[in-house]
Design a protein around this motif. Structure first.
Motif, PDB file in Angstrom:
ATOM      1  N   ALA A  65      10.697 -51.362   8.161  1.00 36.36           N
ATOM      2  CA  ALA A  65       9.340 -51.892   8.290  1.00 36.36           C
ATOM      3  C   ALA A  65       8.305 -51.021   7.593  1.00 36.36           C
ATOM      4  CB  ALA A  65       8.976 -52.024   9.767  1.00 36.36           C
ATOM      5  N   THR A  66       8.735 -49.889   7.024  1.00 42.48           N
ATOM      6  CA  THR A  66       7.773 -48.960   6.422  1.00 42.48           C
ATOM      7  C   THR A  66       8.192 -48.466   5.044  1.00 42.48           C
ATOM      8  OG1 THR A  66       8.801 -47.077   7.545  1.00 42.48           O
ATOM      9  CG2 THR A  66       6.955 -48.147   8.676  1.00 42.48           C
ATOM     10  N   ALA A  67       9.069 -49.179   4.367  1.00 43.09           N
ATOM     11  CA  ALA A  67       9.519 -48.767   3.032  1.00 43.09           C
ATOM     12  C   ALA A  67       9.618 -49.998   2.142  1.00 43.09           C
ATOM     13  CB  ALA A  67      10.872 -48.059   3.112  1.00 43.09           C
ATOM     14  N   GLY A  68       9.591 -49.772   0.837  1.00 45.05           N
ATOM     15  CA  GLY A  68       9.698 -50.877  -0.103  1.00 45.05           C
ATOM     16  C   GLY A  68      10.443 -50.458  -1.355  1.00 45.05           C
ATOM     17  N   LEU A  69      10.681 -51.408  -2.220  1.00 48.54           N
ATOM     18  CA  LEU A  69      11.405 -51.194  -3.474  1.00 48.54           C
ATOM     19  C   LEU A  69      10.531 -51.638  -4.638  1.00 48.54           C
ATOM     20  CD1 LEU A  69      14.669 -52.701  -2.080  1.00 48.54           C
ATOM     21  CD2 LEU A  69      14.441 -50.322  -2.823  1.00 48.54           C
ATOM     22  N   ALA A  70      10.662 -50.943  -5.751  1.00 49.36           N
ATOM     23  CA  ALA A  70       9.859 -51.301  -6.918  1.00 49.36           C
ATOM     24  C   ALA A  70      10.653 -51.058  -8.189  1.00 49.36           C
ATOM     25  CB  ALA A  70       8.573 -50.465  -6.945  1.00 49.36           C
ATOM     26  N   LEU A  71      10.223 -51.724  -9.256  1.00 49.66           N
ATOM     27  CA  LEU A  71      10.697 -51.438 -10.603  1.00 49.66           C
ATOM     28  C   LEU A  71       9.577 -50.697 -11.301  1.00 49.66           C
ATOM     29  CD1 LEU A  71      12.292 -54.840 -11.681  1.00 49.66           C
ATOM     30  CD2 LEU A  71      13.460 -52.768 -10.958  1.00 49.66           C
ATOM     31  N   MET A  72       9.883 -49.503 -11.822  1.00 47.57           N
ATOM     32  CA  MET A  72       8.847 -48.713 -12.486  1.00 47.57           C
ATOM     33  C   MET A  72       9.459 -47.685 -13.416  1.00 47.57           C
ATOM     34  SD  MET A  72       7.618 -46.084  -9.454  1.00 47.57           S
ATOM     35  CE  MET A  72       6.517 -45.191 -10.526  1.00 47.57           C
ATOM     36  N   GLU A  73       8.641 -47.162 -14.302  1.00 41.76           N
ATOM     37  CA  GLU A  73       9.055 -46.042 -15.137  1.00 41.76           C
ATOM     38  C   GLU A  73       9.050 -44.778 -14.277  1.00 41.76           C
ATOM     39  OE1 GLU A  73       7.664 -43.628 -19.159  1.00 41.76           O
ATOM     40  OE2 GLU A  73       6.515 -45.366 -18.489  1.00 41.76           O
ATOM     41  N   THR A  74      10.047 -43.929 -14.460  1.00 40.35           N
ATOM     42  CA  THR A  74      10.100 -42.657 -13.739  1.00 40.35           C
ATOM     43  C   THR A  74      10.165 -41.508 -14.738  1.00 40.35           C
ATOM     44  OG1 THR A  74      12.513 -42.682 -13.582  1.00 40.35           O
ATOM     45  CG2 THR A  74      11.292 -43.682 -11.757  1.00 40.35           C
ATOM     46  N   GLY A  75       9.884 -40.310 -14.248  1.00 42.57           N
ATOM     47  CA  GLY A  75      10.017 -39.126 -15.072  1.00 42.57           C
ATOM     48  C   GLY A  75       8.833 -38.835 -15.970  1.00 42.57           C
ATOM     49  N   SER A  76       7.795 -39.670 -15.917  1.00 43.22           N
ATOM     50  CA  SER A  76       6.636 -39.477 -16.789  1.00 43.22           C
ATOM     51  C   SER A  76       5.372 -39.210 -15.988  1.00 43.22           C
ATOM     52  CB  SER A  76       6.428 -40.721 -17.647  1.00 43.22           C
ATOM     53  OG  SER A  76       6.146 -41.828 -16.797  1.00 43.22           O
ATOM     54  N   GLY A  77       5.531 -38.958 -14.698  1.00 45.69           N
ATOM     55  CA  GLY A  77       4.379 -38.781 -13.823  1.00 45.69           C
ATOM     56  C   GLY A  77       4.012 -40.032 -13.067  1.00 45.69           C
ATOM     57  N   SER A  78       4.682 -41.145 -13.356  1.00 46.18           N
ATOM     58  CA  SER A  78       4.355 -42.411 -12.691  1.00 46.18           C
ATOM     59  C   SER A  78       4.619 -42.370 -11.197  1.00 46.18           C
ATOM     60  CB  SER A  78       5.145 -43.564 -13.318  1.00 46.18           C
ATOM     61  OG  SER A  78       4.761 -43.743 -14.658  1.00 46.18           O
ATOM     62  N   GLU A  79       5.617 -41.591 -10.773  1.00 44.19           N
ATOM     63  CA  GLU A  79       5.906 -41.499  -9.339  1.00 44.19           C
ATOM     64  C   GLU A  79       4.700 -40.922  -8.601  1.00 44.19           C
ATOM     65  OE1 GLU A  79       7.824 -40.359 -11.881  1.00 44.19           O
ATOM     66  OE2 GLU A  79       9.873 -40.058 -11.205  1.00 44.19           O
ATOM     67  N   ALA A  80       4.142 -39.821  -9.100  1.00 46.90           N
ATOM     68  CA  ALA A  80       2.964 -39.211  -8.470  1.00 46.90           C
ATOM     69  C   ALA A  80       1.763 -40.142  -8.550  1.00 46.90           C
ATOM     70  CB  ALA A  80       2.646 -37.872  -9.127  1.00 46.90           C
ATOM     71  N   ASP A  81       1.633 -40.868  -9.675  1.00 45.19           N
ATOM     72  CA  ASP A  81       0.544 -41.832  -9.797  1.00 45.19           C
ATOM     73  C   ASP A  81       0.671 -42.929  -8.746  1.00 45.19           C
ATOM     74  OD1 ASP A  81      -0.502 -40.435 -11.947  1.00 45.19           O
ATOM     75  OD2 ASP A  81       0.427 -41.747 -13.454  1.00 45.19           O
ATOM     76  N   LEU A  82       1.897 -43.409  -8.513  1.00 43.43           N
ATOM     77  CA  LEU A  82       2.119 -44.434  -7.495  1.00 43.43           C
ATOM     78  C   LEU A  82       1.764 -43.901  -6.111  1.00 43.43           C
ATOM     79  CD1 LEU A  82       3.128 -47.168  -6.459  1.00 43.43           C
ATOM     80  CD2 LEU A  82       5.449 -46.202  -6.466  1.00 43.43           C
ATOM     81  N   VAL A  83       2.230 -42.715  -5.785  1.00 44.54           N
ATOM     82  CA  VAL A  83       1.935 -42.122  -4.474  1.00 44.54           C
ATOM     83  C   VAL A  83       0.427 -41.965  -4.303  1.00 44.54           C
ATOM     84  CG1 VAL A  83       2.194 -40.037  -3.067  1.00 44.54           C
ATOM     85  CG2 VAL A  83       4.185 -41.023  -4.222  1.00 44.54           C
ATOM     86  N   ASP A  84      -0.273 -41.510  -5.357  1.00 44.84           N
ATOM     87  CA  ASP A  84      -1.732 -41.363  -5.292  1.00 44.84           C
ATOM     88  C   ASP A  84      -2.421 -42.715  -5.109  1.00 44.84           C
ATOM     89  OD1 ASP A  84      -1.398 -38.637  -5.663  1.00 44.84           O
ATOM     90  OD2 ASP A  84      -2.053 -38.659  -7.765  1.00 44.84           O
ATOM     91  N   ALA A  85      -1.969 -43.731  -5.835  1.00 45.45           N
ATOM     92  CA  ALA A  85      -2.560 -45.070  -5.711  1.00 45.45           C
ATOM     93  C   ALA A  85      -2.357 -45.618  -4.301  1.00 45.45           C
ATOM     94  CB  ALA A  85      -1.958 -46.013  -6.752  1.00 45.45           C
ATOM     95  N   LEU A  86      -1.169 -45.430  -3.747  1.00 47.80           N
ATOM     96  CA  LEU A  86      -0.912 -45.900  -2.384  1.00 47.80           C
ATOM     97  C   LEU A  86      -1.753 -45.134  -1.368  1.00 47.80           C
ATOM     98  CD1 LEU A  86       2.937 -46.475  -2.570  1.00 47.80           C
ATOM     99  CD2 LEU A  86       1.157 -48.220  -2.374  1.00 47.80           C
ATOM    100  N   ALA A  87      -1.985 -43.850  -1.611  1.00 50.60           N
ATOM    101  CA  ALA A  87      -2.837 -43.059  -0.713  1.00 50.60           C
ATOM    102  C   ALA A  87      -4.275 -43.587  -0.733  1.00 50.60           C
ATOM    103  CB  ALA A  87      -2.797 -41.587  -1.108  1.00 50.60           C
ATOM    104  N   ARG A  88      -4.742 -44.049  -1.898  1.00 55.88           N
ATOM    105  CA  ARG A  88      -6.090 -44.635  -1.978  1.00 55.88           C
ATOM    106  C   ARG A  88      -6.138 -46.000  -1.294  1.00 55.88           C
ATOM    107  NH1 ARG A  88      -5.501 -42.587  -7.103  1.00 55.88           N
ATOM    108  NH2 ARG A  88      -5.170 -44.645  -8.037  1.00 55.88           N
ATOM    109  N   LEU A  89      -5.097 -46.798  -1.492  1.00 54.62           N
ATOM    110  CA  LEU A  89      -5.057 -48.140  -0.897  1.00 54.62           C
ATOM    111  C   LEU A  89      -4.781 -48.107   0.604  1.00 54.62           C
ATOM    112  CD1 LEU A  89      -2.982 -49.992  -3.628  1.00 54.62           C
ATOM    113  CD2 LEU A  89      -5.383 -50.400  -3.058  1.00 54.62           C
ATOM    114  N   LEU A  90      -3.929 -47.186   1.028  1.00 55.12           N
ATOM    115  CA  LEU A  90      -3.501 -47.086   2.421  1.00 55.12           C
ATOM    116  C   LEU A  90      -3.680 -45.644   2.919  1.00 55.12           C
ATOM    117  CD1 LEU A  90      -0.171 -49.117   2.058  1.00 55.12           C
ATOM    118  CD2 LEU A  90      -2.324 -49.934   3.047  1.00 55.12           C
ATOM    119  N   PRO A  91      -4.938 -45.230   3.137  1.00 54.89           N
ATOM    120  CA  PRO A  91      -5.154 -43.845   3.567  1.00 54.89           C
ATOM    121  C   PRO A  91      -4.516 -43.575   4.927  1.00 54.89           C
ATOM    122  CG  PRO A  91      -7.218 -45.096   3.578  1.00 54.89           C
ATOM    123  CD  PRO A  91      -6.164 -45.988   3.015  1.00 54.89           C
ATOM    124  N   ARG A  92      -4.003 -42.371   5.073  1.00 53.14           N
ATOM    125  CA  ARG A  92      -3.330 -41.975   6.319  1.00 53.14           C
ATOM    126  C   ARG A  92      -4.362 -41.332   7.244  1.00 53.14           C
ATOM    127  NH1 ARG A  92       1.858 -42.377   6.493  1.00 53.14           N
ATOM    128  NH2 ARG A  92       2.016 -40.779   8.078  1.00 53.14           N
TER     129      ARG A  92
END
Length: 158
Positions: A65-92
């Motif tokens: 209920a708290t995880a998801g799957l995505a298709l994305m580029e990895t290894g280029s900083g996109s993972e950190a960008d995704l985590v940052d975007a999710l933190a902005r959209l869903l602040p803890r």
């Protein structure tokens, strides 16, 4: 029947073979430890699972209920960008009505609305038909539960 390679944080919880009217379905479950990362690349395991299976569809499912799957580029900083975007959209923080667990856990329960818990990928000749930079990743920001499972199911054509 495919068995997952031995890898730290990965393992096989079980395998299933089912021959139905629409073709054959093979499944396996990856066991993951997400305590040290929020984006986990599953592409190599998915590729290995499909390699000898011919043509069909790979369905990837995260039964959480708290995880998801995505298709994305990895290894280029996109993972950190995704985590940052999710933190902005869903602040803890404490704004959520769903308030059990650690502060901001309500945000974790909204993640699968934005990052689907399921993906389906075509397979031809045992190869995933992904784009040049596409990788299959599990996205999990929930620090309360770092043990995850992802089910890979291959449905053969014909």
């Amino acid at each position: 029947m495919w068995r997952a390679p031995a890898k730290p944080g990965f393992g096989v919880a079980g395998t299933v073979e089912d021959e139905g009217k629409g073709g054959r379905m093979d499944s396996t479950v990856l066991e993951l430890d997400t305590s040290s990362r929020e984006v986990v690349d599953l592409t190599d395991d998915a590729s290995a699972f499909c390699r000898a299976r011919g043509d069909g569809l790979l369905h990837v499912f995260a039964p959480h209920a708290t995880a998801g799957l995505a298709l994305m580029e990895t290894g280029s900083g996109s993972e950190a960008d995704l985590v940052d975007a999710l933190a902005r959209l869903l602040p803890r923080d404490i704004r959520y009505r769903h308030s059990h667990g650690s502060p901001g856990h309500g945000a974790d329960h909204l993640l699968p609305v934005l990052v689907s818990p399921a993906l389906t990928i075509p397979v031809e000749g045992g190869e995933l038909l992904l784009g040049t930079w596409q990788r299959i990743v599990l996205v999990d920001r929930n620090a309360d539960n770092p043990t995850r499972q992802v089910r890979l199911s291959f449905v053969a054509s014909g």
